[in-house]
Design a protein around this motif. Structure first.
Motif, PDB file in Angstrom:
ATOM      1  N   LEU A   1       0.812  -1.220   0.000  1.00 21.70           N
ATOM      2  CA  LEU A   1       0.000   0.000   0.000  1.00 21.70           C
ATOM      3  C   LEU A   1       0.841   1.264   0.000  1.00 21.70           C
ATOM      4  N   LEU A   2       1.852   1.281   0.856  1.00 17.25           N
ATOM      5  CA  LEU A   2       2.593   2.517   1.121  1.00 17.25           C
ATOM      6  C   LEU A   2       3.779   2.704   0.189  1.00 17.25           C
TER       7      LEU A   2
ATOM      8  N   ARG B   1       4.499   5.352  -2.855  1.00 17.78           N
ATOM      9  CA  ARG B   1       5.650   6.259  -2.785  1.00 17.78           C
ATOM     10  C   ARG B   1       6.504   6.157  -4.053  1.00 17.78           C
ATOM     11  N   SER B   2       6.755   4.895  -4.464  1.00 19.51           N
ATOM     12  CA  SER B   2       7.620   4.715  -5.637  1.00 19.51           C
ATOM     13  C   SER B   2       6.938   5.183  -6.916  1.00 19.51           C
ATOM     14  N   ALA B   3       5.578   5.197  -6.909  1.00 20.75           N
ATOM     15  CA  ALA B   3       4.838   5.673  -8.081  1.00 20.75           C
ATOM     16  C   ALA B   3       4.591   7.179  -8.020  1.00 20.75           C
ATOM     17  N   GLN B   4       5.208   7.844  -7.039  1.00 20.00           N
ATOM     18  CA  GLN B   4       5.072   9.293  -6.869  1.00 20.00           C
ATOM     19  C   GLN B   4       3.620   9.708  -6.625  1.00 20.00           C
ATOM     20  N   GLN B   5       2.850   8.789  -6.000  1.00 23.10           N
ATOM     21  CA  GLN B   5       1.473   9.124  -5.666  1.00 23.10           C
ATOM     22  C   GLN B   5       1.373   9.625  -4.229  1.00 23.10           C
ATOM     23  N   GLY B   6       2.471   9.631  -3.521  1.00 20.81           N
ATOM     24  CA  GLY B   6       2.421  10.068  -2.140  1.00 20.81           C
ATOM     25  C   GLY B   6       3.697  10.772  -1.746  1.00 20.81           C
ATOM     26  N   THR B   7       3.728  12.071  -1.828  1.00 14.87           N
ATOM     27  CA  THR B   7       4.928  12.827  -1.463  1.00 14.87           C
ATOM     28  C   THR B   7       4.577  13.910  -0.450  1.00 14.87           C
ATOM     29  N   THR B   8       3.429  13.794   0.216  1.00 17.44           N
ATOM     30  CA  THR B   8       3.019  14.780   1.205  1.00 17.44           C
ATOM     31  C   THR B   8       3.715  14.499   2.534  1.00 17.44           C
ATOM     32  N   SER B   9       3.550  15.430   3.471  1.00 14.25           N
ATOM     33  CA  SER B   9       4.131  15.249   4.809  1.00 14.25           C
ATOM     34  C   SER B   9       3.548  14.024   5.490  1.00 14.25           C
ATOM     35  N   LEU B  10       2.245  13.816   5.330  1.00 12.73           N
ATOM     36  CA  LEU B  10       1.604  12.658   5.943  1.00 12.73           C
ATOM     37  C   LEU B  10       2.164  11.367   5.374  1.00 12.73           C
TER      38      LEU B  10
ATOM     39  N   LYS C   1       5.098  10.960   3.988  1.00  9.10           N
ATOM     40  CA  LYS C   1       6.487  10.845   4.437  1.00  9.10           C
ATOM     41  C   LYS C   1       6.550  10.324   5.867  1.00  9.10           C
ATOM     42  N   SER C   2       5.669  10.833   6.718  1.00 10.61           N
ATOM     43  CA  SER C   2       5.672  10.386   8.114  1.00 10.61           C
ATOM     44  C   SER C   2       5.317   8.906   8.202  1.00 10.61           C
TER      45      SER C   2
ATOM     46  N   GLU D   1      13.747  15.164   9.265  1.00  8.00           N
ATOM     47  CA  GLU D   1      13.862  13.730   8.975  1.00  8.00           C
ATOM     48  C   GLU D   1      13.953  13.519   7.467  1.00  8.00           C
ATOM     49  N   SER D   2      14.682  12.511   7.075  1.00 16.38           N
ATOM     50  CA  SER D   2      14.776  12.209   5.642  1.00 16.38           C
ATOM     51  C   SER D   2      14.810  10.707   5.445  1.00 16.38           C
ATOM     52  N   ILE D   3      14.236  10.268   4.340  1.00 17.37           N
ATOM     53  CA  ILE D   3      14.280   8.856   3.974  1.00 17.37           C
ATOM     54  C   ILE D   3      15.603   8.611   3.266  1.00 17.37           C
TER      55      ILE D   3
END
Length: 743
Positions: free
Chosen positions: A223-224, A228-237, A239-240, A367-369
């Motif tokens: 899910l997550l 992320r890898s599809a660039q569908q989730g780059t918001t702060s939420l 990322k957290s 914080e950074s991934i």
């Protein structure tokens, strides 16, 4: 405390994916029927509701692309299945062939994973439901199929709108559930510190819970990390949540890194209160993780409730008091495992506090991934091509054999129903479709659960219909039953069936009042369908788990070998990429969970099919312990660094890797005879002598009144590594014995 636990359990359920999915499905099913009933067209409303229900089954969590495509494919297949079934109802023989073909094709959709399997189940459900309509002309069939199509479209639109409103809801729920199950894993491991605990029995609970934790972690990865890898989730939420998940996987390793000889621990400190103190301390960690899990699932912030640092100081003082009572340094080394466990808990505490902070989105910019961590490599890519389907059209494929069983069993059920002139043949087919699974164990448990749920649900419905004839009360209870049925479908199947049975009986009460007849028919048809499914799995190309266990055992050993090899590179001053290390760790956890799950399935099969059960279980426990000792070495090198590398480490590592290579050969019946015993080495003796020398030097320093010195630090590190490597040597020897006995 018990009341608080019950409240948290209720919260956990209400914030879970299961409840939100049940609520969404209930709304999509109930609303069309109510709207059409208002216009006195309830029969058409039920057709719309059926379309919505069947489409809802295909709506499993995933990326928006997979969700949308799944809903579109499901809608198309459901419409044509409804249309074809309706047109063939008057013709018994063509209908039997149609049932057989549809059941085979839709069961084969399992080759495309969970989503494909659910789409197939939805299509089979609409096929079965249309069979209940006995007076369909071609015109009515087209109308009925169109209403089913309308229901499918209605659910798809509703689901996509809700996703747009709360796109992270499923991810938050899955991540929260993962944290809660990890907390439960830690809770089970805390029982090792309960005085008098049966260590072997507790290991069974630990291994069973590890299977669940791995399943939850895989759900979150899909899910997550895909999002992320599809660039569908780059918001702060987003990322957290990624940071929380990465921390949780590392925390899982740290939990396993507390591995020690629990029997020796119980024997050494049975007269001390230190074990109870450790148990209490670990339970404080459990409560903190549960609070974090609930907060993540609800999309809320969490704050620490316990002072973990204060509690750890109390345990530290208790260890110091025990140490002071021991006269010599050699005797005091018995407390080193306690110190190591406490040190591990101190590292875990920092991670727990960080998890609290991440739920509050505090200092998220700091914080950074890790850019070196290639997240896309941690997800599996499901192929949706015809080649995958074609490659499984062979009796070597477990899914092909399952599809053949479903096809023949449903045709037999249809033929039997026609021969006995049963009114509701579709109940028999429905039972066969939902009970029959690829493995015997799951089919057996589903059969028992469905029979229990059906009988108890029928008794409940009969009792309510006897007590009251108030249609408003019956309708309200029916709505509650719908919600319960869909909410518990994937977590408590017996409870789900318990709710489904009254729902169907109450629905028939409104449509065709004949309460006692409906009750008896429901129970009778369930017994017939359950019997057909059970015997189909027993007699038609049965799949027994003992045939697959050697492959699972081999993969487990290969994964453990890779994990151990990468971890030990740090002890030889070699560099390892973060991605390679974490992939090896993930593969070891997944392989361990797969092996344990296969073993659990084997235990549910007939006794005659449980080959070498005790030896296999012993091998499972040994492999889990090996993973834990490797995790201990990994945690030490990551958090403290290897300050005093020894040449013996490289020699011992090569020896153990060679030993594991021989174990891999032994797990495969085709290569077991070619396994060669590993040559003896003297590196362990040299490491023993070096450790003895360090202990002697440190005793001299203590006699001279010296405090912390490099000799002390080297002694502690060498003792830690020595104990783990010695334990791993003992484990691989025991594995060799277990494999020899099971051969």
């Amino acid at each position: 405390m018990r009341t608080e636990q019950q409240i948290n359990n209720i919260k956990n359920f209400l914030y879970s994916y299961h409840f939100s999915n049940g609520m969404r499905t209930t709304i999509s099913v109930v609303v069309p029927s109510l709207v059409f009933a208002w216009f006195d067209m309830l029969d058409l409303g039920i057709a719309v509701s059926m379309g919505a229900l069947c489409t809802a089954l295909s709506d499993v969590p995933g990326t928006i692309v997979h969700k949308r495509n799944g809903l579109i494919i499901s809608t198309i297949l459901i419409f044509f299945t409804a249309l074809g079934t309706g047109l063939l109802i008057p013709y018994a023989i063509p209908m039997a062939l149609w049932i057989g073909i549809c059941c085979f094709m839709f069961a084969m959709l399992l080759v495309y994973g969970n989503r494909g399997g659910n789409i197939g189940t939805g299509c089979l459900l609409v096929l079965v439901s249309i069979l209940g309509e006995t007076q369909l002309t071609p015109q009515l069939t087209l109308l009925h199929a169109s209403m089913v199509l309308l229901g499918s479209i209605w659910y798809a639109v509703l689901a996509l709108i809700l996703w747009q409103i709360r796109p992270y809801l499923n991810v938050q729920q899955a991540l929260g559930d993962c944290i809660l199950q990890t907390a439960r894993y830690l809770e089970v491991r805390a029982n090792f510190y309960t005085p008098g605990i049966n260590v072997n029995e507790n290991y069974k609970a630990v291994l069973a819970q590890q299977v669940i934790v791995n399943e939850k972690q895989e759900n979150v990865r899909e899910l997550l990390l895909k999002r992320r890898s599809a660039q569908q989730g780059t918001t702060s939420l987003n990322k957290s949540m990624v940071l929380i998940f990465l921390d949780m996987v590392d925390l899982q390793e740290q939990i396993m890194a507390s591995q020690t000889d629990y029997n020796a621990l119980q024997a050494d400190f049975k007269d001390e209160a230190i074990l109870e103190k450790f148990h209490y301390l670990i339970m404080e960690f459990v409560h903190e993780l549960k609070n974090i899990g609930l907060a993540v699932a609800a999309g809320q912030r969490s704050l620490p409730k316990a002072n973990l640092k204060f509690e750890m100081e109390k345990v530290k003082k208790a260890i110091a008091d025990i140490t002071l009572k021991l006269p010599t340094l050699k005797e005091r080394t018995r407390t080193i495992p306690l110190t190591n466990i406490l040190q591990n808990l101190q590292d875990m505490a920092q991670r727990v506090y960080n998890l609290h902070r991440l739920t509050r989105l505090e200092r998220l910019k700091d914080e950074s991934i890790d850019p070196k961590l290639e997240l896309s490599k941690f997800t599996t890519r499901q192929k949706y091509d015809f080649e995958t389907f074609r490659d499984n059209l062979t009796f070597k494929s477990q899914i092909f054999r399952h599809s053949m069983r479903v096809s023949l069993a449903t045709m037999a059920g249809y033929g039997l129903g026609m021969a006995l002139h049963l009114d509701r043949i579709y109940w028999i087919l429905l039972t066969v479709v939902v009970i029959l699974k690829p493995g015997f164990g799951l089919t057996k448990s589903r059969s028992i659960q469905r029979l229990i749920g059906t009988v108890t649900g029928a008794l409940f419905a009969a009792g309510l219909l006897y007590i009251t004839h108030n249609n408003t009360v019956i309708f309200v209870v029916m709505l509650i039953c719908i919600l319960g049925a869909y909410s518990f479908m994937t977590i408590q199947y017996t409870l789900s069936v318990f709710f489904v049975t009254p729902f169907i009986i109450f629905l028939l009460h409104f449509l065709h009042p004949a309460d006692l007849y409906n009750l008896t028919q429901r129970v009778l048809d369930t017994f017939i369908g359950g019997g057909i499914a059970f015997f189909a799995n027993m007699l038609l190309w049965p799949t027994w788990e003992h045939n697959f266990l050697p492959d699972y055992m081999k993969k487990m050993m290969e994964a453990n070998r890779k994990y151990f090899e990468l971890v030990m590179r740090a002890y030889s001053n070699e560099q390892v990429s973060v991605t390679d290390f974490k992939l090896a760790r993930k593969d070891a956890y997944v392989a361990a969970a797969n092996l344990m799950a296969a073993f659990q399935r084997m235990l549910s099969e007939p006794k005659s099919k449980q080959k070498n059960a005790s030896e296999v279980y012993h091998y499972v426990v040994l492999n889990h312990t090996l993973t834990s000792h490797t995790a201990t070495l990994a945690a030490y090198s990551l958090h403290h660094g290897v300050q005093f590398p020894r040449p013996e480490y490289r020699e011992i590592t090569d020896y153990l890797l060679h030993y594991m290579d021989q174990l891999i050969l032994m797990t495969d019946p085709a290569t077991g005879g070619s396994a060669q015993p590993s040559p003896l080495i003297h590196a362990f003796d040299r490491l023993d002598a070096h450790l003895e020398s360090l202990v002697h030097q440190r005793q001299q320093e203590i006699n001279d009144g010296k405090g912390a010195t490099p000799v002390r630090d080297e002694m502690l590190e060498t003792k830690q590594v020595h104990d783990q490597l010695t334990a791993i040597l003992s484990l691989v020897k025991d594995m060799s014995k277990a494999l020899t006995q099971s051969a």
